[in-house]
Design a protein around this motif. Structure first.
Motif, PDB file in Angstrom:
ATOM      1  N   ASN A 195       1.946  19.198   3.067  1.00 54.90           N
ATOM      2  CA  ASN A 195       0.175  19.886   2.672  1.00 54.90           C
ATOM      3  C   ASN A 195       0.223  21.106   2.548  1.00 54.90           C
ATOM      4  N   SER A 239       0.568  -1.372  -0.038  1.00 60.37           N
ATOM      5  CA  SER A 239      -0.311  -0.082  -0.074  1.00 60.37           C
ATOM      6  C   SER A 239       0.981   1.456  -0.117  1.00 60.37           C
ATOM      7  N   LEU A 255       1.189   7.075   3.885  1.00 61.23           N
ATOM      8  CA  LEU A 255       0.891   7.375   2.821  1.00 61.23           C
ATOM      9  C   LEU A 255      -0.220   8.070   3.610  1.00 61.23           C
ATOM     10  N   PHE A 256      -0.551   9.278   3.113  1.00 60.63           N
ATOM     11  CA  PHE A 256      -1.588  10.333   3.009  1.00 60.63           C
ATOM     12  C   PHE A 256      -2.779  10.241   3.226  1.00 60.63           C
ATOM     13  N   ILE A 257      -3.848  10.951   3.232  1.00 62.49           N
ATOM     14  CA  ILE A 257      -5.439  10.238   2.173  1.00 62.49           C
ATOM     15  C   ILE A 257      -6.201  11.754   2.777  1.00 62.49           C
ATOM     16  N   VAL A 314      -4.766  13.448   5.843  1.00 56.94           N
ATOM     17  CA  VAL A 314      -3.984  12.898   7.583  1.00 56.94           C
ATOM     18  C   VAL A 314      -3.406  11.726   6.308  1.00 56.94           C
ATOM     19  N   THR A 315      -2.658  11.016   8.023  1.00 59.66           N
ATOM     20  CA  THR A 315      -1.225   9.484   7.610  1.00 59.66           C
ATOM     21  C   THR A 315      -2.673   8.557   8.093  1.00 59.66           C
ATOM     22  N   GLY A 316      -2.239   8.107   7.429  1.00 62.27           N
ATOM     23  CA  GLY A 316      -3.116   6.214   7.023  1.00 62.27           C
ATOM     24  C   GLY A 316      -2.140   5.455   7.092  1.00 62.27           C
ATOM     25  N   ARG A 317      -1.169   5.287   6.582  1.00 58.91           N
ATOM     26  CA  ARG A 317       0.214   4.226   7.299  1.00 58.91           C
ATOM     27  C   ARG A 317       1.455   4.797   7.489  1.00 58.91           C
ATOM     28  N   VAL A 376      -8.377  14.123   2.792  1.00 63.20           N
ATOM     29  CA  VAL A 376      -9.814  14.900   3.604  1.00 63.20           C
ATOM     30  C   VAL A 376     -10.309  15.884   3.714  1.00 63.20           C
ATOM     31  N   ASP A 378       6.250  11.552  11.115  1.00 56.77           N
ATOM     32  CA  ASP A 378       4.668  12.138  10.656  1.00 56.77           C
ATOM     33  C   ASP A 378       4.811  13.318  10.685  1.00 56.77           C
ATOM     34  N   ARG A 382      -7.268  10.991  -3.863  1.00 56.09           N
ATOM     35  CA  ARG A 382      -7.452  11.401  -3.092  1.00 56.09           C
ATOM     36  C   ARG A 382      -5.726  10.758  -1.708  1.00 56.09           C
ATOM     37  N   LYS A 383      -4.546   9.502  -2.731  1.00 54.41           N
ATOM     38  CA  LYS A 383      -4.297   9.511  -1.671  1.00 54.41           C
ATOM     39  C   LYS A 383      -2.570   9.673  -1.793  1.00 54.41           C
ATOM     40  N   HIS A 398     -13.681  16.606   8.321  1.00 54.34           N
ATOM     41  CA  HIS A 398     -12.690  15.252   9.098  1.00 54.34           C
ATOM     42  C   HIS A 398     -12.823  15.829  10.448  1.00 54.34           C
ATOM     43  N   HIS A 448       0.650  24.630  12.254  1.00 52.04           N
ATOM     44  CA  HIS A 448      -0.321  24.430  11.997  1.00 52.04           C
ATOM     45  C   HIS A 448      -1.660  24.534  13.122  1.00 52.04           C
TER      46      HIS A 448
HETATM   47  C1  LIG Z   1      -4.786  21.282   8.915  1.00 48.85           C
HETATM   48  C2  LIG Z   1      -3.561  20.295   9.135  1.00 48.85           C
HETATM   49  C3  LIG Z   1      -3.755  19.129   9.677  1.00 48.85           C
HETATM   50  C4  LIG Z   1      -2.024  18.735   9.609  1.00 48.85           C
HETATM   51  C5  LIG Z   1      -1.889  17.801  10.489  1.00 48.85           C
HETATM   52  C6  LIG Z   1      -0.639  17.195   9.940  1.00 48.85           C
HETATM   53  C7  LIG Z   1      -0.242  15.978  11.695  1.00 48.85           C
HETATM   54  C8  LIG Z   1       0.675  15.037  11.249  1.00 48.85           C
HETATM   55  C9  LIG Z   1      -0.069  14.125  10.441  1.00 48.85           C
HETATM   56  C10 LIG Z   1      -0.856  12.812  11.405  1.00 48.85           C
HETATM   57  O1  LIG Z   1      -0.476  12.785  12.132  1.00 48.85           O
HETATM   58  S1  LIG Z   1      -2.327  13.065  11.065  1.00 48.85           S
HETATM   59  C11 LIG Z   1      -3.054  12.244  12.568  1.00 48.85           C
HETATM   60  C12 LIG Z   1      -2.988  10.307  12.287  1.00 48.85           C
HETATM   61  N1  LIG Z   1      -3.877  10.446  11.582  1.00 48.85           N
HETATM   62  C13 LIG Z   1      -4.966  10.115  11.590  1.00 48.85           C
HETATM   63  O2  LIG Z   1      -6.135   9.818  12.192  1.00 48.85           O
HETATM   64  C14 LIG Z   1      -6.521   9.123  10.317  1.00 48.85           C
HETATM   65  C15 LIG Z   1      -7.487   7.850  10.701  1.00 48.85           C
HETATM   66  N2  LIG Z   1      -7.853   7.595  10.033  1.00 48.85           N
HETATM   67  C16 LIG Z   1      -8.971   7.997   9.003  1.00 48.85           C
HETATM   68  O3  LIG Z   1      -9.607   8.817   9.499  1.00 48.85           O
HETATM   69  C17 LIG Z   1      -8.937   7.183   7.815  1.00 48.85           C
HETATM   70  O4  LIG Z   1      -8.782   5.962   7.924  1.00 48.85           O
HETATM   71  C18 LIG Z   1      -9.085   7.857   6.681  1.00 48.85           C
HETATM   72  C19 LIG Z   1      -9.207   9.424   6.625  1.00 48.85           C
HETATM   73  C20 LIG Z   1      -7.430   7.838   6.590  1.00 48.85           C
HETATM   74  C21 LIG Z   1      -9.560   7.272   5.659  1.00 48.85           C
HETATM   75  O5  LIG Z   1     -11.105   6.949   5.707  1.00 48.85           O
HETATM   76  P1  LIG Z   1     -11.410   7.119   4.321  1.00 48.85           P
HETATM   77  O6  LIG Z   1     -12.917   6.426   4.762  1.00 48.85           O
HETATM   78  O7  LIG Z   1     -11.852   8.624   3.870  1.00 48.85           O
HETATM   79  O8  LIG Z   1     -11.805   6.275   2.993  1.00 48.85           O
HETATM   80  P2  LIG Z   1     -10.996   5.161   2.272  1.00 48.85           P
HETATM   81  O9  LIG Z   1     -11.387   3.685   3.757  1.00 48.85           O
HETATM   82  O10 LIG Z   1     -12.257   5.424   1.728  1.00 48.85           O
HETATM   83  O11 LIG Z   1      -9.577   5.275   1.758  1.00 48.85           O
HETATM   84  C22 LIG Z   1      -9.554   5.704   0.539  1.00 48.85           C
HETATM   85  C23 LIG Z   1      -8.277   5.413   0.208  1.00 48.85           C
HETATM   86  O12 LIG Z   1      -7.311   5.275   0.444  1.00 48.85           O
HETATM   87  C24 LIG Z   1      -6.334   3.997   1.098  1.00 48.85           C
HETATM   88  N3  LIG Z   1      -6.428   3.904   2.486  1.00 48.85           N
HETATM   89  C25 LIG Z   1      -7.112   4.586   2.818  1.00 48.85           C
HETATM   90  N4  LIG Z   1      -6.437   4.082   4.455  1.00 48.85           N
HETATM   91  C26 LIG Z   1      -5.317   3.479   4.264  1.00 48.85           C
HETATM   92  C27 LIG Z   1      -4.399   3.083   5.497  1.00 48.85           C
HETATM   93  N5  LIG Z   1      -4.533   2.617   6.533  1.00 48.85           N
HETATM   94  N6  LIG Z   1      -2.939   1.908   4.890  1.00 48.85           N
HETATM   95  C28 LIG Z   1      -3.388   1.975   3.322  1.00 48.85           C
HETATM   96  N7  LIG Z   1      -4.261   2.448   2.514  1.00 48.85           N
HETATM   97  C29 LIG Z   1      -5.445   2.902   3.478  1.00 48.85           C
HETATM   98  C30 LIG Z   1      -7.875   2.929   1.084  1.00 48.85           C
HETATM   99  O13 LIG Z   1      -7.249   1.391   0.879  1.00 48.85           O
HETATM  100  C31 LIG Z   1      -8.509   4.062  -0.293  1.00 48.85           C
HETATM  101  O14 LIG Z   1      -8.238   3.366  -1.458  1.00 48.85           O
HETATM  102  P3  LIG Z   1      -8.405   3.415  -3.004  1.00 48.85           P
HETATM  103  O15 LIG Z   1      -9.032   4.538  -3.201  1.00 48.85           O
HETATM  104  O16 LIG Z   1      -7.436   2.915  -3.765  1.00 48.85           O
HETATM  105  O17 LIG Z   1      -9.275   2.283  -2.709  1.00 48.85           O
END
Ligand SMILES: CCCCCCCCCC(=O)SCCNC(=O)CCNC(=O)[C@H](O)C(C)(C)COP(=O)(O)OP(=O)(O)OC[C@H]1O[C@@H](n2cnc3c(N)ncnc32)[C@H](O)[C@@H]1OP(=O)(O)O
Length: 197
Positions: free
Chosen positions: A97, A7, A159-161, A105-108, A163, A90, A135-136, A167, A33
């Motif tokens: 961004n 992924s 992998l960031f997604i 946001v970070t997905g993986r 949003v 991370d 979105r990836k 969100h 941010h």
């Molecule tokens: C204001 C600016 C903010 C900046 C922040 C920076 C801070 C540093 C970064 C972070 O630490 S962010 C916090 C940690 N991350 C999270 O809290 C995210 C928690 N996860 C979620 O909320 C959701 O799982 C997520 C929004 C990531 C995805 O949910 P969605 O329902 O929007 O997407 P969906 O499940 O339909 O997946 C979309 C695509 O991404 C892929 N995907 C999603 N999560 C994945 C994952 N974990 N690993 C691999 N692929 C992933 C998924 O397979 C799919 O691929 P395809 O389009 O090819 O089918």
């Protein structure tokens, strides 16, 4: 080492990342941010206080950052905690961004810890978006010690997604969401990501 999880590999039809025309200028300090962010916020006494800058190459979607390991970041005696180092990676990757002007946001996050990082060390980080597919957002980062060209201590692929701002509004604790929405500086920062807060 055995390669990355599938992924984290962009699909063949992924696009080359494009630095947004209104992205911060090369070398520009990005600022926090969110004041209370554990990675970059100035309002977090034990946070990382990571400082990121837009990368120098105007054609790359890239960031440099620095993080000084403090005693409160220890895991083993005198050494940075691995989770803290993952946070620094991370946060640096998340700062990309600003250059894409999207919210993601970070997905993986897949991390290699290559060398121990002592307290007092400045970790010199580089991160770059490698590809975008819908979105990836695929990205990679390294952290070096002993200077910006020193040996690699940590590295990550991510992998960031992308949003919408909803969100955060839908998932964040209401107290903090309300405070952020009432803060004109926070609204200004959100607008920098081309969102409608
Ligand atoms: C204001 C600016 C903010 C900046 C922040 C920076 C801070 C540093 C970064 C972070 O630490 S962010 C916090 C940690 N991350 C999270 O809290 C995210 C928690 N996860 C979620 O909320 C959701 O799982 C997520 C929004 C990531 C995805 O949910 P969605 O329902 O929007 O997407 P969906 O499940 O339909 O997946 C979309 C695509 O991404 C892929 N995907 C999603 N999560 C994945 C994952 N974990 N690993 C691999 N692929 C992933 C998924 O397979 C799919 O691929 P395809 O389009 O090819 O089918």
């Amino acid at each position: 080492m055995s390669g990355r999880t599938p992924s984290l590999t962009p699909p063949d039809d992924a696009a080359r990342p494009v630095r947004h025309p209104e992205a911060p200028a090369p070398g520009e300090l990005l600022g926090a941010h969110y004041e209370h962010c554990f990675g970059c916020g100035h309002g977090q006494p034990h946070g990382l206080h990571l400082e990121a800058r837009a990368g120098d190459d105007p054609d790359a979607v890239a960031i440099t950052a620095e993080f000084t390991v403090k005693p409160e970041h220890q895991g083993a005696p005198g050494l940075a905690h691995g989770g803290v180092l993952a946070t620094a990676l991370d946060e640096t990757l998340g700062s990309l961004n600003w250059l894409l002007r999207v919210i993601a946001v970070t997905g993986r996050l897949e991390t290699d810890f290559v060398r121990p990082v002592p307290v007092g060390t400045v970790l010199h980080l580089d991160a770059e978006v490698t590809a975008v597919a819908g979105r990836k957002i695929y990205s990679t980062a390294t952290g070096r010690i002993g200077g910006p060209d020193g040996p690699v201590a940590v590295r990550a692929d991510a992998l960031f997604i992308e949003v919408k701002v909803d969100h955060f509004i839908e998932n964040g604790r209401p107290e903090e969401i309300k405070a952020a929405m009432d803060d004109p500086d926070q609204v200004r920062r959100a607008r920098a990501f081309e969102v409608n807060p």
